[in-house]
Write an enzyme that holds these catalytic residues in place. Structure first.
Site, mmCIF file in Angstrom:
data_model
loop_
_atom_site.group_PDB
_atom_site.id
_atom_site.type_symbol
_atom_site.label_atom_id
_atom_site.label_comp_id
_atom_site.label_asym_id
_atom_site.label_seq_id
_atom_site.Cartn_x
_atom_site.Cartn_y
_atom_site.Cartn_z
ATOM 1 N N SER A 126 0.841 -1.195 0.000
ATOM 2 C CA SER A 126 0.000 0.000 0.000
ATOM 3 C C SER A 126 0.880 1.250 0.000
ATOM 4 O O SER A 126 2.111 1.167 0.104
ATOM 5 C CB SER A 126 -0.925 -0.006 1.222
ATOM 6 N N TYR A 127 0.237 2.399 -0.058
ATOM 7 C CA TYR A 127 0.961 3.675 -0.139
ATOM 8 C C TYR A 127 1.833 3.869 1.103
ATOM 9 O O TYR A 127 1.335 3.819 2.240
ATOM 10 C CB TYR A 127 -0.042 4.821 -0.251
ATOM 11 N N PRO A 128 3.141 4.081 0.919
ATOM 12 C CA PRO A 128 4.049 4.099 2.079
ATOM 13 C C PRO A 128 4.120 5.417 2.846
ATOM 14 O O PRO A 128 4.523 5.422 4.011
ATOM 15 C CB PRO A 128 5.407 3.765 1.451
#
Length: 476
Positions: A126-128
């Site tokens: 997922s978006y870090p």
């Protein structure tokens, strides 16, 4: 001018953290203290214990304790056993991921972010760029775990073990939240063939952290034994053993529990005194920051954002304000010291944590729709104009006092490397430094007083490879 010098509301306080810590290290005065340890015999086993009161500041008092205890038996006065629960770590946010990757793999925070972004672009995680430690309720955890089990056998074994122990998947979560993005989690998509070795390492870390947050708590047995000698001096030891591995088994090898077993004793039991040892020690200066601990300090002080903190640390290195040594951490250069000194003298707001905190708080309010962005921009603009005006006024009045670094080298066409070799043996006033010619691009060692004192001390060095200094002087 060939050296770029910059400062800002996040760079300033962060550099100040490093220089202030270095000042503490350099000005630390070692103070002696003494510790006392003992060894007691229990059959064929040895029980190692330390004086319960801790450090002794007076040598005479320490010697008295040792002389009083020598050859005297010890009597067990307390045996305390208790079970301790260790809950799983929450899923990663960016800061936690950067700190863990630095601790385990020695990855620099900015490099960890770049690896995570590559995994995200391939839809692997997922978006870090998130500060959340909470997983979204909308995703199906079981499906993701089943997908992970198809990636490799190790994940299949872990997922099967998890399902057998925890049919209901309720993750352990932290307190930190982010209105924009949840915690970092693997999507379950299969890896491609173009991922490099370090991307695979980071992916493995994220997967095992994700799986482990669904696991049971780990249970350990803590045992504390207190032993009295001469009915006056108490020595204490403790041991720990693993009762239930819980989430430790899922986060291996990134967390390994180390047992320290001690023999079984009962209250009132008499133990043979094998020896008493007096240890002389000196107080140590505080540890220098490494990239992970500096990142943690920035988070604690609430300066910078989740996505920019690592880049700020990287910028300090690019500007030659700090040097990183594996064994010694982040050390400010002379240039870094000069920048902070000048800012403290003339523009103290720029390195103020309070200023940055206020602006960061305003940015968060904008993000949450609680404040008008135009007001924040206007306020920040006014602060910047006021500080620039003050600096320009000081520059006019005290032009000779505001100086950063050895400008003579810069102006004469040499690019300064801040690594100092040592004192110049020719003029005895300057420092031998690694410099690089702008025209020839070659590096060499030269005296910092080349133009100021007309010192012509020069020496060639290899043009390739890393040059490291040692603490030894050259013997001719």
């Amino acid at each position: 001018i060939y050296s770029k010098i910059s400062i800002g509301r996040v760079q300033g306080p962060t550099l100040a953290f490093v220089t202030d810590r270095e000042t503490q290290v350099r000005t630390h005065l070692p103070v002696p203290y003494w510790t006392i340890s003992a060894r007691f015999g229990k059959g064929e086993h040895i029980i190692k214990a330390a004086l319960e009161k801790g450090n002794v500041d007076n040598f005479q008092e320490a010697s008295k304790i040792v002389n009083s205890c020598l050859g005297r038996t010890g009597r067990v006065i307390d045996v305390i056993s208790k079970n301790v629960e260790h809950h799983p770590h929450p899923p990663f946010n960016l800061g936690d991921l950067q700190k863990e990757a630095h601790t385990i793999f020695r990855f620099q925070p900015a490099y960890t972010l770049s690896l995570a972004e590559q995994l995200y672009l391939h839809a692997i995680i997922s978006y870090p760029r998130t500060s959340s430690q909470k997983l979204p309720k909308s995703i199906d955890f079981k499906i993701i775990l089943e997908r992970l089990s198809t990636i490799k056998q190790e994940y299949r074994d872990l997922v099967n073990m998890l399902f057998s122990h925890r049919p209901n998947l309720n993750p352990t979560e932290g307190q930190a939240t982010d209105p924009a993005h949840p915690a970092i989690y693997p999507t379950g998509n299969k890896l491609g063939k173009k991922h490099n070795r370090n991307e695979l390492k980071l992916f493995d870390l994220i997967v095992k952290r994700f799986i482990s947050c669904f696991a049971d708590v780990a249970l350990t047995l803590m045992k504390i034994i207190r032993i009295s000698v001469c009915n006056e001096y108490i020595f204490k030891t403790h041991g720990k053993s693993l009762l239930e591995a819980g989430w430790y088994a899922f986060y291996h090898p990134y967390y390994q529990f180390k047992e320290s077993l001690i023999p079984e004793v009962i209250e009132g039991e008499v133990l043979k005194n094998q020896d008493i040892v007096l240890h002389e020690n000196l107080t140590l200066p505080p540890y220098r920051y490494n990239q992970a601990t500096l990142l943690e300090r920035m988070e604690r002080e609430q300066i910078g954002t989740k996505g920019t903190r690592a880049e700020i640390i990287k910028t300090l290195s690019k500007r030659s304000y700090v040097e990183y040594e594996t064994m010694h951490g982040l050390k400010p250069t002379e240039l870094g010291f000069r920048v902070i000194e000048s800012m403290r003298n003339y523009v103290p707001d720029i390195i103020s944590v309070d200023l940055t905190k206020r602006i960061e708080a305003s940015l968060r309010k904008i993000e949450n729709g609680q404040m008008d962005s135009r007001l924040v921009i206007q306020s920040a603009s006014n602060i910047l104009k006021r500080n620039l005006s003050l600096f320009k006024d000081e520059l006019k009045d005290k032009r000779n006092d505001i100086h950063i670094g050895k400008v003579s080298y810069v102006n004469q066409g040499f690019r300064i490397n801040p690594k100092i070799i040592g004192c110049c043996p020719v003029c005895q006033t300057g420092n031998l430094m690694i410099v690089r010619s702008i025209k020839s691009k070659k590096r060499f060692v030269g005296c910092s007083s080349y133009y100021e004192e007309n010192c012509r001390a020069l020496s060639p060095i290899p043009q390739k490879g890393i040059v490291r200094t040692t603490k030894k002087n050259c013997v001719v």
